[in-house]
Design a protein around this motif. Structure first.
Motif, PDB file in Angstrom:
ATOM      1  N   GLY A   1       0.634  -1.399   0.010  1.00 60.53           N
ATOM      2  CA  GLY A   1       0.166   0.174   0.086  1.00 60.53           C
ATOM      3  C   GLY A   1       0.713   1.156   0.107  1.00 60.53           C
ATOM      4  N   VAL A   2       1.872   1.268   0.773  1.00 59.61           N
ATOM      5  CA  VAL A   2       2.535   2.402   0.814  1.00 59.61           C
ATOM      6  C   VAL A   2       3.414   2.486  -0.453  1.00 59.61           C
ATOM      7  CG1 VAL A   2       4.869   3.223   1.890  1.00 59.61           C
ATOM      8  CG2 VAL A   2       2.962   2.428   3.249  1.00 59.61           C
TER       9      VAL A   2
ATOM     10  N   SER B   1       6.542  20.210  -5.666  1.00 57.90           N
ATOM     11  CA  SER B   1       5.646  20.212  -4.656  1.00 57.90           C
ATOM     12  C   SER B   1       4.685  19.223  -4.237  1.00 57.90           C
ATOM     13  CB  SER B   1       5.306  21.577  -4.704  1.00 57.90           C
ATOM     14  OG  SER B   1       4.279  21.557  -5.930  1.00 57.90           O
ATOM     15  N   ILE B   2       4.438  18.551  -5.218  1.00 57.48           N
ATOM     16  CA  ILE B   2       3.376  17.615  -4.992  1.00 57.48           C
ATOM     17  C   ILE B   2       3.738  16.397  -3.914  1.00 57.48           C
ATOM     18  CG2 ILE B   2       4.173  16.050  -6.695  1.00 57.48           C
ATOM     19  CD1 ILE B   2       1.145  15.744  -7.500  1.00 57.48           C
ATOM     20  N   LEU B   3       5.207  16.443  -3.780  1.00 55.08           N
ATOM     21  CA  LEU B   3       5.492  15.520  -2.637  1.00 55.08           C
ATOM     22  C   LEU B   3       5.099  15.917  -1.266  1.00 55.08           C
ATOM     23  CD1 LEU B   3       8.933  14.758  -4.029  1.00 55.08           C
ATOM     24  CD2 LEU B   3       6.998  13.398  -4.363  1.00 55.08           C
ATOM     25  N   TYR B   4       4.650  17.153  -1.112  1.00 55.11           N
ATOM     26  CA  TYR B   4       4.148  17.418   0.090  1.00 55.11           C
ATOM     27  C   TYR B   4       2.782  16.518   0.751  1.00 55.11           C
ATOM     28  CZ  TYR B   4       6.742  21.448   0.237  1.00 55.11           C
ATOM     29  OH  TYR B   4       7.939  22.424   0.376  1.00 55.11           O
ATOM     30  N   TYR B   5       2.183  15.715  -0.297  1.00 53.30           N
ATOM     31  CA  TYR B   5       0.840  14.795  -0.066  1.00 53.30           C
ATOM     32  C   TYR B   5       1.550  13.581   0.631  1.00 53.30           C
ATOM     33  CZ  TYR B   5      -2.320  17.347  -2.819  1.00 53.30           C
ATOM     34  OH  TYR B   5      -3.076  18.647  -3.443  1.00 53.30           O
ATOM     35  N   PHE B   6       2.885  13.084   0.493  1.00 55.71           N
ATOM     36  CA  PHE B   6       3.558  11.900   0.899  1.00 55.71           C
ATOM     37  C   PHE B   6       2.931  11.496   2.292  1.00 55.71           C
ATOM     38  CE2 PHE B   6       6.678   8.878   2.105  1.00 55.71           C
ATOM     39  CZ  PHE B   6       6.371   7.862   1.533  1.00 55.71           C
ATOM     40  N   PRO B   7       3.153  12.219   3.413  1.00 52.05           N
ATOM     41  CA  PRO B   7       2.659  11.814   4.719  1.00 52.05           C
ATOM     42  C   PRO B   7       1.465  11.443   4.523  1.00 52.05           C
ATOM     43  CG  PRO B   7       3.971  13.970   4.768  1.00 52.05           C
ATOM     44  CD  PRO B   7       3.501  13.842   3.226  1.00 52.05           C
ATOM     45  N   ALA B   8       0.322  11.876   4.170  1.00 52.82           N
ATOM     46  CA  ALA B   8      -0.993  11.761   4.126  1.00 52.82           C
ATOM     47  C   ALA B   8      -0.911  10.331   3.223  1.00 52.82           C
ATOM     48  CB  ALA B   8      -2.025  12.722   3.687  1.00 52.82           C
ATOM     49  N   LEU B   9      -0.240  10.167   2.185  1.00 52.80           N
ATOM     50  CA  LEU B   9      -0.285   8.897   1.258  1.00 52.80           C
ATOM     51  C   LEU B   9       0.258   7.726   1.985  1.00 52.80           C
ATOM     52  CD1 LEU B   9      -0.017  10.449  -2.098  1.00 52.80           C
ATOM     53  CD2 LEU B   9      -2.078   9.351  -1.231  1.00 52.80           C
ATOM     54  N   LEU B  10       1.221   8.162   2.841  1.00 53.56           N
ATOM     55  CA  LEU B  10       1.888   7.018   3.904  1.00 53.56           C
ATOM     56  C   LEU B  10       0.919   6.362   4.730  1.00 53.56           C
ATOM     57  CD1 LEU B  10       4.512   5.695   4.915  1.00 53.56           C
ATOM     58  CD2 LEU B  10       4.718   7.758   6.386  1.00 53.56           C
ATOM     59  N   VAL B  11       0.218   7.265   5.468  1.00 56.47           N
ATOM     60  CA  VAL B  11      -0.831   6.775   6.463  1.00 56.47           C
ATOM     61  C   VAL B  11      -1.800   5.972   5.761  1.00 56.47           C
ATOM     62  CG1 VAL B  11      -2.469   7.629   8.168  1.00 56.47           C
ATOM     63  CG2 VAL B  11      -0.316   8.660   8.057  1.00 56.47           C
TER      64      VAL B  11
END
Length: 172
Positions: free
Chosen positions: A122-123, A141-151
């Motif tokens: 999933g991650v 800048s789209i990489l700012y979504y990574f923490p939310a997508l990680l969870v």
């Protein structure tokens, strides 16, 4: 030849493998369709339940790596043509193939449970899709979504892993 030995041979025959692959592929396509109908949004692009990955995880454990790969790849292409477009196929291939590689390696290491393998998938699915999105839009800048997508990947991977583990226990 004992009845137990004959049953084991029948379960491992090429015909039963192809039949199992067909059933899991059909199941994955149904789950892809159902997921496309669910208005699931947390305001963050890319978060999905990943229901079709259930068939891939089950296939990985019950059929094998090569068979699960074929199920995953075929499902991505068919679902993309049936329910998506060229971009959805591109993102799904990136996520699906990245996820599959990580899941296959995680399973092979014997260091992870079914839930752990699914969570890793999933991650990595979300990470691969985010990397493709960053390339397409040509900005990091789209990489700012990574923490939310990680969870999200950890949570949905855990849920899919719980279900896959139950299917595996009841099938073997």
């Amino acid at each position: 030849m004992s009845r137990l030995h004959m049953d084991h041979q029948r379960k491992n025959s090429p015909i039963s493998t192809v039949a199992g692959m067909g059933m899991l592929l059909a199941f994955a396509l149904i789950l892809s369709y159902v997921e496309s109908l669910i208005p699931f949004s947390f305001g963050i692009p890319g978060i999905k339940l990943g229901l079709a990955n259930l068939a891939v995880v089950v296939g990985l454990y019950l059929l094998g790596t090569k068979e699960a790969f074929l199920i995953d790849f075929t499902r991505i292409l068919l679902a993309g043509f049936l329910f998506g477009n060229l971009y959805s196929i591109l993102y799904s291939l990136a996520g699906g193939m990245g996820s599959f590689l990580v899941m296959a390696l995680s399973k092979r290491s014997n260091a992870f449970s079914v839930k752990g393998v699914s969570m890793a998938g999933g991650v990595s699915h979300n990470a691969a899709q985010l990397a493709v999105a960053a390339l397409v839009v040509e900005t990091g800048s789209i990489l700012y979504y990574f923490p939310a997508l990680l969870v999200a990947g950890l949570l949905t991977g855990f849920l899919i892993g719980v279900i896959a583990e139950q299917v595996e226990r009841r099938t073997i």
